[in-house]
Design a protein around this motif. Sequence first.
Motif, PDB file in Angstrom:
ATOM      1  N   LEU A 170      -4.780   4.382  -8.302  1.00 17.36           N
ATOM      2  CA  LEU A 170      -5.129   3.234  -7.464  1.00 17.36           C
ATOM      3  C   LEU A 170      -5.350   1.950  -8.274  1.00 17.36           C
ATOM      4  O   LEU A 170      -4.800   0.902  -7.916  1.00 17.36           O
ATOM      5  N   PRO A 171      -6.116   1.970  -9.370  1.00 20.03           N
ATOM      6  CA  PRO A 171      -6.305   0.716 -10.129  1.00 20.03           C
ATOM      7  C   PRO A 171      -4.991   0.113 -10.628  1.00 20.03           C
ATOM      8  O   PRO A 171      -4.803  -1.107 -10.569  1.00 20.03           O
ATOM      9  N   GLU A 172      -4.086   0.963 -11.116  1.00 22.22           N
ATOM     10  CA  GLU A 172      -2.790   0.458 -11.588  1.00 22.22           C
ATOM     11  C   GLU A 172      -2.014  -0.220 -10.458  1.00 22.22           C
ATOM     12  O   GLU A 172      -1.404  -1.276 -10.645  1.00 22.22           O
ATOM     13  N   THR A 173      -2.028   0.400  -9.280  1.00 26.83           N
ATOM     14  CA  THR A 173      -1.283  -0.145  -8.152  1.00 26.83           C
ATOM     15  C   THR A 173      -1.864  -1.472  -7.700  1.00 26.83           C
ATOM     16  O   THR A 173      -1.121  -2.399  -7.353  1.00 26.83           O
ATOM     17  N   ILE A 174      -3.189  -1.590  -7.710  1.00 28.83           N
ATOM     18  CA  ILE A 174      -3.823  -2.856  -7.346  1.00 28.83           C
ATOM     19  C   ILE A 174      -3.418  -3.951  -8.335  1.00 28.83           C
ATOM     20  O   ILE A 174      -3.134  -5.093  -7.938  1.00 28.83           O
ATOM     21  N   GLN A 175      -3.342  -3.597  -9.607  1.00 33.99           N
ATOM     22  CA  GLN A 175      -2.896  -4.575 -10.608  1.00 33.99           C
ATOM     23  C   GLN A 175      -1.434  -4.952 -10.388  1.00 33.99           C
ATOM     24  O   GLN A 175      -1.053  -6.126 -10.529  1.00 33.99           O
ATOM     25  N   ASP A 176      -0.613  -3.959 -10.058  1.00 35.70           N
ATOM     26  CA  ASP A 176       0.794  -4.240  -9.734  1.00 35.70           C
ATOM     27  C   ASP A 176       0.896  -5.266  -8.607  1.00 35.70           C
ATOM     28  O   ASP A 176       1.648  -6.242  -8.701  1.00 35.70           O
ATOM     29  N   LEU A 177       0.158  -5.030  -7.541  1.00 33.46           N
ATOM     30  CA  LEU A 177       0.220  -5.916  -6.372  1.00 33.46           C
ATOM     31  C   LEU A 177      -0.268  -7.317  -6.708  1.00 33.46           C
ATOM     32  O   LEU A 177       0.291  -8.313  -6.222  1.00 33.46           O
ATOM     33  N   ALA A 178      -1.280  -7.406  -7.534  1.00 33.18           N
ATOM     34  CA  ALA A 178      -1.800  -8.727  -7.915  1.00 33.18           C
ATOM     35  C   ALA A 178      -0.752  -9.547  -8.654  1.00 33.18           C
ATOM     36  O   ALA A 178      -0.728 -10.775  -8.543  1.00 33.18           O
ATOM     37  N   ARG A 179       0.135  -8.867  -9.388  1.00 35.48           N
ATOM     38  CA  ARG A 179       1.175  -9.575 -10.124  1.00 35.48           C
ATOM     39  C   ARG A 179       2.411  -9.839  -9.272  1.00 35.48           C
ATOM     40  O   ARG A 179       3.039 -10.889  -9.376  1.00 35.48           O
ATOM     41  N   ILE A 180       2.784  -8.869  -8.428  1.00 35.71           N
ATOM     42  CA  ILE A 180       4.058  -8.984  -7.719  1.00 35.71           C
ATOM     43  C   ILE A 180       3.965  -9.840  -6.462  1.00 35.71           C
ATOM     44  O   ILE A 180       4.905 -10.562  -6.122  1.00 35.71           O
ATOM     45  N   LEU A 181       2.842  -9.785  -5.749  1.00 38.82           N
ATOM     46  CA  LEU A 181       2.763 -10.498  -4.475  1.00 38.82           C
ATOM     47  C   LEU A 181       2.973 -12.009  -4.608  1.00 38.82           C
ATOM     48  O   LEU A 181       3.691 -12.602  -3.783  1.00 38.82           O
ATOM     49  N   PRO A 182       2.407 -12.679  -5.611  1.00 38.46           N
ATOM     50  CA  PRO A 182       2.661 -14.123  -5.721  1.00 38.46           C
ATOM     51  C   PRO A 182       4.098 -14.476  -6.101  1.00 38.46           C
ATOM     52  O   PRO A 182       4.511 -15.631  -5.969  1.00 38.46           O
ATOM     53  N   ALA A 183       4.871 -13.472  -6.567  1.00 40.01           N
ATOM     54  CA  ALA A 183       6.210 -13.752  -7.097  1.00 40.01           C
ATOM     55  C   ALA A 183       7.340 -13.404  -6.136  1.00 40.01           C
ATOM     56  O   ALA A 183       8.506 -13.652  -6.456  1.00 40.01           O
ATOM     57  N   CYS A 184       7.014 -12.857  -4.949  1.00 44.50           N
ATOM     58  CA  CYS A 184       8.078 -12.361  -4.090  1.00 44.50           C
ATOM     59  C   CYS A 184       7.857 -12.745  -2.629  1.00 44.50           C
ATOM     60  O   CYS A 184       6.869 -13.393  -2.286  1.00 44.50           O
ATOM     61  N   ALA A 185       8.785 -12.315  -1.761  1.00 52.03           N
ATOM     62  CA  ALA A 185       8.699 -12.636  -0.337  1.00 52.03           C
ATOM     63  C   ALA A 185       7.897 -11.606   0.445  1.00 52.03           C
ATOM     64  O   ALA A 185       7.674 -11.788   1.645  1.00 52.03           O
ATOM     65  N   GLY A 186       7.464 -10.541  -0.206  1.00 51.47           N
ATOM     66  CA  GLY A 186       6.643  -9.562   0.486  1.00 51.47           C
ATOM     67  C   GLY A 186       6.785  -8.169  -0.092  1.00 51.47           C
ATOM     68  O   GLY A 186       7.757  -7.859  -0.782  1.00 51.47           O
ATOM     69  N   VAL A 187       5.779  -7.339   0.191  1.00 49.26           N
ATOM     70  CA  VAL A 187       5.779  -5.933  -0.215  1.00 49.26           C
ATOM     71  C   VAL A 187       5.534  -5.087   1.025  1.00 49.26           C
ATOM     72  O   VAL A 187       4.668  -5.397   1.840  1.00 49.26           O
ATOM     73  N   ARG A 188       6.307  -4.026   1.177  1.00 54.01           N
ATOM     74  CA  ARG A 188       6.197  -3.138   2.327  1.00 54.01           C
ATOM     75  C   ARG A 188       5.717  -1.760   1.872  1.00 54.01           C
ATOM     76  O   ARG A 188       6.088  -1.282   0.806  1.00 54.01           O
ATOM     77  N   ARG A 189       4.907  -1.114   2.731  1.00 52.42           N
ATOM     78  CA  ARG A 189       4.433   0.242   2.458  1.00 52.42           C
ATOM     79  C   ARG A 189       4.654   1.036   3.742  1.00 52.42           C
ATOM     80  O   ARG A 189       3.839   1.018   4.649  1.00 52.42           O
ATOM     81  N   PHE A 190       5.783   1.747   3.813  1.00 48.22           N
ATOM     82  CA  PHE A 190       6.157   2.448   5.031  1.00 48.22           C
ATOM     83  C   PHE A 190       5.873   3.949   4.994  1.00 48.22           C
ATOM     84  O   PHE A 190       6.059   4.641   5.977  1.00 48.22           O
ATOM     85  N   GLY A 191       5.490   4.499   3.836  1.00 45.35           N
ATOM     86  CA  GLY A 191       5.014   5.867   3.805  1.00 45.35           C
ATOM     87  C   GLY A 191       6.050   6.963   3.694  1.00 45.35           C
ATOM     88  O   GLY A 191       5.765   8.106   4.049  1.00 45.35           O
ATOM     89  N   ALA A 192       7.245   6.649   3.202  1.00 45.72           N
ATOM     90  CA  ALA A 192       8.276   7.676   2.998  1.00 45.72           C
ATOM     91  C   ALA A 192       9.148   7.237   1.822  1.00 45.72           C
ATOM     92  O   ALA A 192      10.062   6.429   1.983  1.00 45.72           O
ATOM     93  N   ALA A 193       8.871   7.783   0.652  1.00 47.36           N
ATOM     94  CA  ALA A 193       9.554   7.334  -0.568  1.00 47.36           C
ATOM     95  C   ALA A 193      11.059   7.535  -0.498  1.00 47.36           C
ATOM     96  O   ALA A 193      11.831   6.717  -1.008  1.00 47.36           O
ATOM     97  N   ALA A 194      11.511   8.630   0.119  1.00 43.62           N
ATOM     98  CA  ALA A 194      12.953   8.869   0.223  1.00 43.62           C
ATOM     99  C   ALA A 194      13.627   7.731   0.980  1.00 43.62           C
ATOM    100  O   ALA A 194      14.690   7.241   0.575  1.00 43.62           O
ATOM    101  N   LEU A 195      13.021   7.294   2.082  1.00 43.23           N
ATOM    102  CA  LEU A 195      13.608   6.196   2.856  1.00 43.23           C
ATOM    103  C   LEU A 195      13.461   4.861   2.125  1.00 43.23           C
ATOM    104  O   LEU A 195      14.326   3.990   2.255  1.00 43.23           O
TER     105      LEU A 195
END
Length: 262
Positions: free
Chosen positions: A167-192
């Motif tokens: 969880l801490p790593e993912t929160i750090q990932d989001l803090a870096r990526i969200l300001p740099a992109c148009a959005g992040v999605r979490r749909f709950g199925a890695a294969a899809l």
Amino acid sequence: MAGSANLNVMMKTARKAGRGLLKDFGEVENLQVSTKGPGDFVSRADKAAEAMIMEELMHARPSYGFLGEEGKEIEGEDPTRRWIVDPLDGTTNFLHGLPHWAVSIALEHKGQIVAGVIYDPVKDEMFYAEKGGGAWMNESRMRVSGRHRMIESIFATGLPFAGRADLPETIQDLARILPACAGVRRFGAAALDLAYVAAGRYEGFWERGLNAWDIAAGIIIVREAGGILEPINPEGDVIADGQLICANEPIFETFAKVIRKA
């Protein structure tokens, strides 16, 4: 695309499993559910789907090995080939009545994924690829997105739940990526998520803490669609370590630098 005999077996089996799961999905409130671990539920439908898939695949190729989510690994007479199966990727979505889940089947040969199928029964979308044959969705050839700029790009990931250590790593990932992109999605199925990168619906995807059956089919589908897919740790192994990052070629290097700063 006219696929090999193995690919045809995989697609036929995925469709058969999907039909059974759709029936159960229609009665999701009545499913008998047992707890496998914190935040990780498994249904009777999940187990029945894996049993059916194993029966179909092992009947077609009795010498191959089999690795599935719900049962023990089976060593085949042919040690170079094994099926890697997730009978229901997105189980939590399924159990909550969310129409976003899939059947995933991959074929591994000498440590390399050589064919993959991801079938979404709700939308009747069959994503598939075979080494050297390109990536397809139903009858249409797939290519990854052509976008070149991070700020115009959408990415997908998974969010750790129930006290998972990443969880801490993912929160750090989001803090870096969200300001740099148009959005992040979490749909709950890695294969899809991987299938959607191959189809150009997302520009990229990253996640840690995955299992071989979550990602095996998606690996070849993304690569055959022209995407770049690597372990987050450049020295690691995607299947063994269960962590990966993928994107189209124009964005991959920039995207990877953002995630790998951790």
